[in-house]
Motif scaffolding. Structure first.
Motif, short mmCIF file in Angstrom:
data_model
loop_
_atom_site.label_atom_id
_atom_site.label_comp_id
_atom_site.label_asym_id
_atom_site.label_seq_id
_atom_site.Cartn_x
_atom_site.Cartn_y
_atom_site.Cartn_z
N ALA A 229 1.04 -1.24 0.06
CA ALA A 229 -0.14 -0.06 0.02
C ALA A 229 0.86 1.14 0.08
CB ALA A 229 -0.92 -0.04 1.21
N ALA A 230 1.93 1.15 0.71
CA ALA A 230 2.90 2.27 0.81
C ALA A 230 3.40 2.53 -0.62
CB ALA A 230 4.01 1.95 1.77
N ALA A 231 3.67 1.69 -1.43
CA ALA A 231 4.17 2.08 -2.73
C ALA A 231 3.12 2.57 -3.53
CB ALA A 231 4.43 0.59 -3.27
N ARG A 232 2.03 2.30 -3.24
CA ARG A 232 0.77 2.62 -4.20
C ARG A 232 0.64 4.06 -4.04
NH1 ARG A 232 -3.00 -0.83 -3.05
NH2 ARG A 232 -4.13 0.45 -1.48
N ASP A 233 0.52 4.47 -2.75
CA ASP A 233 0.43 5.77 -2.01
C ASP A 233 1.74 6.73 -2.54
OD1 ASP A 233 -1.82 4.91 -1.28
OD2 ASP A 233 -1.21 4.62 0.77
N ALA A 234 2.71 6.33 -2.44
CA ALA A 234 3.91 6.84 -2.66
C ALA A 234 4.14 7.61 -3.93
CB ALA A 234 5.03 6.24 -1.98
N LEU A 235 3.44 6.92 -4.90
CA LEU A 235 3.88 7.00 -6.33
C LEU A 235 2.76 8.31 -6.87
CD1 LEU A 235 5.54 6.24 -8.68
CD2 LEU A 235 3.82 4.70 -9.45
N GLU A 236 3.40 9.30 -7.08
CA GLU A 236 2.26 10.42 -7.67
C GLU A 236 2.71 10.89 -9.00
OE1 GLU A 236 1.27 13.27 -4.08
OE2 GLU A 236 3.04 12.40 -3.64
N HIS A 237 2.05 11.70 -9.56
CA HIS A 237 2.53 12.09 -10.82
C HIS A 237 2.18 13.58 -11.04
CE1 HIS A 237 1.45 7.77 -11.60
NE2 HIS A 237 2.24 7.99 -12.88
N VAL A 238 3.19 14.18 -11.74
CA VAL A 238 3.17 15.83 -12.05
C VAL A 238 2.56 15.48 -13.57
CG1 VAL A 238 4.13 18.15 -12.45
CG2 VAL A 238 4.67 16.33 -10.38
N TYR A 239 1.44 15.64 -13.85
CA TYR A 239 0.84 15.58 -15.14
C TYR A 239 0.89 13.85 -15.69
CZ TYR A 239 -0.87 15.94 -19.94
OH TYR A 239 -1.50 15.82 -21.11
N ASP A 240 2.09 13.74 -16.30
CA ASP A 240 2.33 12.30 -16.51
C ASP A 240 3.74 11.81 -15.99
OD1 ASP A 240 3.87 13.54 -18.03
OD2 ASP A 240 3.62 12.29 -19.95
N ALA A 241 4.20 12.64 -15.30
CA ALA A 241 5.86 12.21 -14.86
C ALA A 241 5.72 11.84 -13.71
CB ALA A 241 6.68 13.39 -14.99
N PRO A 242 5.98 10.51 -13.46
CA PRO A 242 5.92 9.93 -12.00
C PRO A 242 6.97 10.54 -11.02
CG PRO A 242 6.88 8.37 -13.67
CD PRO A 242 6.50 9.60 -14.19
N VAL A 243 6.65 10.82 -9.81
CA VAL A 243 7.49 11.38 -8.89
C VAL A 243 7.23 10.75 -7.37
CG1 VAL A 243 7.70 13.74 -10.14
CG2 VAL A 243 5.77 13.40 -8.29
N PHE A 244 8.23 11.06 -6.51
CA PHE A 244 8.19 10.47 -5.15
C PHE A 244 8.59 11.32 -4.09
CE2 PHE A 244 10.65 8.40 -1.85
CZ PHE A 244 9.64 7.72 -1.29
N ARG A 245 7.94 11.61 -3.04
CA ARG A 245 8.29 12.70 -2.17
C ARG A 245 9.17 12.06 -1.22
NH1 ARG A 245 3.01 15.97 -0.38
NH2 ARG A 245 1.80 15.29 -2.13
N LEU A 246 10.69 12.64 -1.49
CA LEU A 246 11.69 12.21 -0.76
C LEU A 246 12.20 13.34 0.36
CD1 LEU A 246 13.92 9.96 -0.27
CD2 LEU A 246 15.32 11.37 -1.69
N ARG A 247 11.67 13.19 1.55
CA ARG A 247 11.91 14.21 2.69
C ARG A 247 11.61 15.55 2.21
NH1 ARG A 247 16.16 10.52 3.17
NH2 ARG A 247 17.32 11.82 1.92
N GLY A 248 10.24 15.55 1.37
CA GLY A 248 9.72 16.93 1.33
C GLY A 248 9.95 17.26 -0.12
N HIS A 249 10.95 16.75 -0.93
CA HIS A 249 11.15 17.21 -2.14
C HIS A 249 10.80 16.22 -3.19
CE1 HIS A 249 13.74 20.61 -1.14
NE2 HIS A 249 14.48 19.77 -0.33
N LEU A 250 10.28 16.69 -4.23
CA LEU A 250 9.81 15.84 -5.39
C LEU A 250 10.95 15.19 -6.28
CD1 LEU A 250 6.79 17.58 -6.68
CD2 LEU A 250 6.81 15.76 -5.12
N LEU A 251 10.85 13.82 -6.25
CA LEU A 251 12.19 13.11 -6.76
C LEU A 251 11.59 12.69 -8.07
CD1 LEU A 251 15.17 12.04 -6.35
CD2 LEU A 251 13.85 10.11 -5.60
N PRO A 252 12.08 13.14 -9.34
CA PRO A 252 11.53 12.28 -10.55
C PRO A 252 11.85 10.94 -10.80
CG PRO A 252 13.32 13.78 -10.87
CD PRO A 252 13.03 13.91 -9.51
N LEU A 253 10.88 10.07 -10.86
CA LEU A 253 11.14 8.53 -10.96
C LEU A 253 11.35 8.06 -12.45
CD1 LEU A 253 8.76 7.35 -8.58
CD2 LEU A 253 11.01 7.62 -8.03
N VAL A 254 12.35 7.29 -12.74
CA VAL A 254 12.67 6.95 -14.04
C VAL A 254 12.52 5.18 -13.76
CG1 VAL A 254 14.29 6.30 -15.65
CG2 VAL A 254 14.13 8.55 -14.52
N PHE A 255 11.75 4.60 -14.32
CA PHE A 255 11.66 3.18 -14.59
C PHE A 255 12.60 2.54 -15.30
CE2 PHE A 255 7.70 2.59 -11.82
CZ PHE A 255 7.16 3.88 -11.76
#
Lengths: 147, 791
Positions: free
Chosen positions: B523-549
């Motif tokens: 569940a944590a994984a599902r909640d942690a994954l967010e999108h800025v428009y279509d770009a996946p990001v993750f909140r790492l200590r308050g900063h948005l970290l762009p995710l690359v799969f």
């Protein structure tokens, strides 16, 4: 002797699909059964993967793909022809290994103009053997995927 | 045959002489500062004496002549008949320049330079006779001489110039006499001057032209291919310095012993393989032995390639002196950590960038004595070079106490040159502007001097350092100085890497790029994954970290929908930008041997190479920068715009990286991350006693353990059961290494630290609010003192 050496060439032969191919035996380092290859995503289609050859990392190129031939049936494990090219050592995936044969220079003929353009650089020509044609592969070109 | 021998002798002479002259220069500089002793004088006398002798044997008469005069002068100094003086020191430096000129020429073309150096000989003669050093005019003459020598020695430091001048020597030789076109006569021209030791080649040379031309390839090829003239000279210039390595004989013996053992073990293995009833224990035994020998052999072999950075730094005192003199500045050079060892290929690679940085520091950084006095600084500027190992890398710092980088000037110049747009310039932080000095085609020098300011420089420095996997960072305070920090890997061949798994394949990621690992389940994984428009990001200590799969980037198949599997994020750093690489699984960290990719695969920027894993299979090494580019994490514009805000903010506050942990019943303790060398786990069985203290064996050394629960006041017993592995922070400061036993490692945070002192008792430096909670900062030195008292 000198005359005989000049007029006879030795080829390491192998089969790819229905083609009977050969590389100058001096360019062949070894032949072996195929083994686990590490695939390389994003690479050229013909690159089948990387091979650990006694500590050296060698790129394996599928000659079927390189020569625009249909893919190999699943139940047919490929063989590897390891060849030395100018750039480096490459391993060619082939269907089966044939004999090393001597052919007379004068049986050689360049490929016809009607040969498919994509493989024109790869097939230097053919030697007319009694029953079939031996295609002479240009290993250098076959390994150079940039062209 | 004996032509080969002759060639061999010449090569030996060059290697020896260059080494000797480096030492000579350093000694002379000390004499110039008034520190001379007998031993030193004897040493430099020997350098010149043996150079004269060898040159004479090999028929290099010009060297012999110059060295002879120098030797006479040095002999008087040595015997005390002549007191050392600055004028003599300057004359002796000119001697080394004159000798180098010839040696460089021999290295490049096989023959001595055409310069007859009558002026040097005259000067040395005069000094010897005690005439020159007496009066003012001589001093002035010496002064101008320094400028001249400075320019030649700068040339011999900067390879591009060296190549030019080497080429031009070749050309002037060409115009003087058409010798190079016919190499054989030139050979004969050299040899008759010798003492008859090498008569043979004279006869042999014309008969076997192939051999005769071989020793002097540069002189035959350079003139014939006019424009290309510099290329052979480059190859030749590398030859004397780079072709031989000095290896400690003990080390060599040890390697030989290991090879002997390796052969024995191989024999055992062969026997085992042949015997029908080989027991598995004996196979295990042999394989363990093999393992041991191989790793020792690897280590020993690496050592032969390691050289102290001092081999490069040895040249800097002279360079600094000459540049400073020619610019009318006073600079003192301080070096620290010259024994720091690096792979020799890397040493070669950093030589030029370092020289360039040093030149820049003196030319642009350190002000003239007058300006310095006005600014309230001592007239003599200080240039500090420091090297040290840190976390598998070597750091080199070059710090000057000059004027610093004028950010406004940088901005203005960058605008003029069209390197940035006006709106960009307004947005850029001071730090980013400073970094513009690395942009291609940038130079702020108001006047283009001989020394620097041609606008090719810092970008080349950065490119060269990045080529060997390093990075450069510049920090500058206006009016106080500039500090350049270079980070480079110890070696290129073997690197520590993190092995990850994706779609059934393994990939290695160099640890130099690795920041941290984040794993989120279900569940944590599902909640942690967010999108800025279509770009996946993750909140790492308050900063948005762009995710690359990784799956998506390497087209290895569909990315599974969020929440179906654990999310493994490898946080990576490419350039100044961070991103999270999502992989299927994280395997382990391993030392991997980097092998280059074949030409068919070189063009794929995502891979840095390949390696062979323990099971014999091949794994690809990811090029983090190439991957970031492919995923468009770093594109030219976004990179700068994106980091501007965070970087700027970070540079203005006192932001520190802290390691959060719990110990001794206290939930939130912290210590600076840079004090923690590593985090380790030890099983309770591993604990041994050394005297009254607890210790464990760690990387072949004894690591004393300090239990915080016993030292912090008001400590409560650890809530963990005793059988659990101990969580240990390996703390390293100066030469002391201890393991701090804690209850749990919590997190690594980067936060502003506003320390309030004196609230928490001994062993605690103070408290600060970190991540919104009160956290105590550990005073490690105090803890260690307490531990020492207890023991």
């Amino acid at each position: 002797m000198a005359e005989a050496a000049a007029s006879v060439r030795q080829y390491c032969t192998f089969e790819v699909d229905s083609l009977f191919l050969g590389i100058d035996v001096l360019h062949v380092q070894e032949v072996m059964k195929s083994r686990d290859l590490a695939p390389v995503p994003l690479a050229h289609d013909a690159v089948q993967g990387l091979l650990n050859l006694r500590g050296q990392i060698v790129t394996a190129i599928d000659l079927r793909r390189r020569l625009d031939l249909p893919p190999r049936p699943e139940n047919r494990p490929p063989m590897l022809v390891v060849a030395r090219t100018e750039g480096a050592v490459v391993a060619f995936l082939v269907d089966a290994i044939g004999d090393v044969i001597d052919v007379a220079e004068d049986t050689f003929e360049p490929p016809p103009d009607t040969i498919r353009t994509t493989v024109r650089d790869l097939i230097v020509g053919v030697h007319k053997l009694p029953k079939r044609l031996l295609h002479v592969l240009d290993a250098e070109h076959a390994a150079d995927l940039a062209r | 045959m004996s032509s080969d021998l002759h060639q061999q002798f010449v090569r030996d002479m060059l290697t020896e002489s260059f080494e000797g002259l480096d030492r000579y220069d350093q000694s002379i500089l000390r004499i110039e500062q008034g520190q001379s002793d007998r031993e030193m004088l004897n040493d430099i006398f020997r350098v010149i004496h043996s150079l004269k002798g060898t040159a004479g044997c090999l028929g290099f008469q010009r060297i012999q002549r110059v060295a002879h005069v120098g030797e006479n002068l040095l002999d008087l100094l040595r015997s005390g008949a002549l007191p050392p003086s600055p004028a003599i020191a300057e004359g002796l430096l000119r001697l080394s320049d004159a000798l180098r000129l010839h040696l460089d020429s021999i290295d490049a073309t096989g023959a001595e330079s055409d310069a007859d150096q009558a002026d040097v000989i005259e000067l040395l003669q005069a000094l010897k006779d005690g005439k020159a050093p007496l009066k003012r005019p001589a001093r002035v003459e010496a002064e101008t001489a320094v400028v001249a020598s400075a320019s030649t020695s700068t040339a011999d430091v900067a390879p591009p110039t060296v190549r030019d001048s080497a080429g031009s020597w070749g050309l002037s030789e060409d115009t003087a006499a058409p010798q190079p076109a016919t190499p054989a006569p030139e050979e004969t021209a050299v040899v008759p001057g010798s003492w008859g030791l090498f008569d043979e080649p004279v006869v042999a040379a014309p008969a076997t032209p192939a051999v005769a031309t071989e020793p002097i390839p540069a002189s035959t090829t350079a003139p014939s291919s006019g424009v290309e003239g510099s290329a052979p000279a480059v190859a030749a210039a590398l030859s004397a310095a780079g072709s031989t390595v000095r290896v400690d004989v003990d080390l060599l013996d040890r390697l030989m012993n290991l090879v002997g053992e390796l052969v024995l073990t191989r024999n055992q293995l062969v026997q085992l393989a042949q015997s029908k009833k080989a027991r598995s224990e004996s196979v295990t035994e042999v394989s363990q032995r093999l393992n041991l020998i191989t790793s020792e052999l690897q280590e020993g072999m690496m050592k032969t390639r390691m050289q102290p950075i001092g081999t490069v730094w040895g040249k800097f005192p002279r360079i600094v002196r000459d540049i400073a003199h020619s610019l009318g500045k006073q600079v003192r050079l301080e070096t620290f950590g010259s024994e720091t060892e690096l792979d020799r290929t890397i040493i070669e690679a950093i030589r030029d960038p370092l020289t360039h940085i040093v030149r820049n520091s003196i030319d642009h950084g350190i002000e003239s004595p007058e300006k310095r006095v006005v600014a309230g600084k001592p007239p003599e500027g200080t240039l500090m070079m420091r090297a040290y190992h840190e976390g598998g890398q070597v750091n080199i710092e070059i710090v000057d106490d000059g004027g610093g980088i004028a950010v406004d000037k940088v901005r203005q110049r960058a605008l003029e040159r069209g390197l940035i747009k006006p709106d960009e310039a307004a947005r850029m932080s001071e730090r980013e502007l400073t970094a513009l000095i690395f942009a291609p085609g940038f130079s702020t020098a108001e006047t283009v001097t001989d020394v620097s300011g041609r606008g090719v420089g810092m970008d080349v420095v950065r490119t060269n350092i990045e080529k060997i996997g390093g990075s450069v960072d510049v920090q500058s305070t206006r009016g106080q100085g500039t500090s350049l920090k270079i980070k480079i890997p110890l070696t290129l061949a073997i690197i520590p890497a993190l092995v990850v798994r994706t779609a059934g394949q393994r990939f290695a990621i160099p640890q130099a790029n690795l920041l941290e690992l984040v794993r989120l389940d279900g569940a944590a994984a599902r909640d942690a994954l967010e999108h800025v428009y279509d770009a996946p990001v993750f909140r790492l200590r308050g900063h948005l970290l762009p995710l690359v799969f990784l799956r998506r980037e390497l087209t290895l198949g569909q990315v599974p929908p969020a929440g179906t599997a654990a999310l493994n994020i490898v946080v990576l750093q490419a350039d100044s930008r961070q991103f999270g690489l999502v992989v299927d699984g994280v395997c382990d960290t391993e030392e991997i041997v980097v092998k280059p990719l074949s030409k068919q695969l070189k063009s794929i920027p995502v891979y840095a190479g390949a390696t062979i894993m323990g099971d014999g299979k091949v794994a690809l090494i990811l090029d983090v920068y190439g991957l970031a580019q492919r995923a468009q994490v770093v594109s030219e514009n976004r990179a700068s715009a994106g980091t501007a805000a965070t970087d700027d903010a970070a540079s203005r506050r006192d932001v520190r990286q802290l390691l959060l942990f719990s110990a001794a019943g206290r939930d939130r303790l912290a210590l600076p991350l840079d004090a923690a060398a590593r985090l380790e786990e030890f099983l309770p069985d591993a604990i041994e006693r050394s005297g009254t203290r607890e210790a464990v064996q760690y990387r072949g050394r004894i690591l004393p353990l300090v239990r915080l629960s016993r030292l912090l006041p008001g400590a409560q017993a650890s809530p963990r059961p005793a059988a659990d592995a101990l969580q240990v922070i390996v703390y390293q400061q100066a030469d002391r290494t201890v393991g701090l036993v804690v209850d749990e490692i919590r997190d690594i945070v980067e936060d502003e630290v506003d320390l309030q002192v004196g609230s928490s008792g001994p062993g605690i430096l103070g408290s600060a609010v970190i991540q919104g909670r009160i956290t105590d900062l550990l005073d490690v030195p105090a803890i260690l003192r307490a531990a020492d008292r207890a023991a």
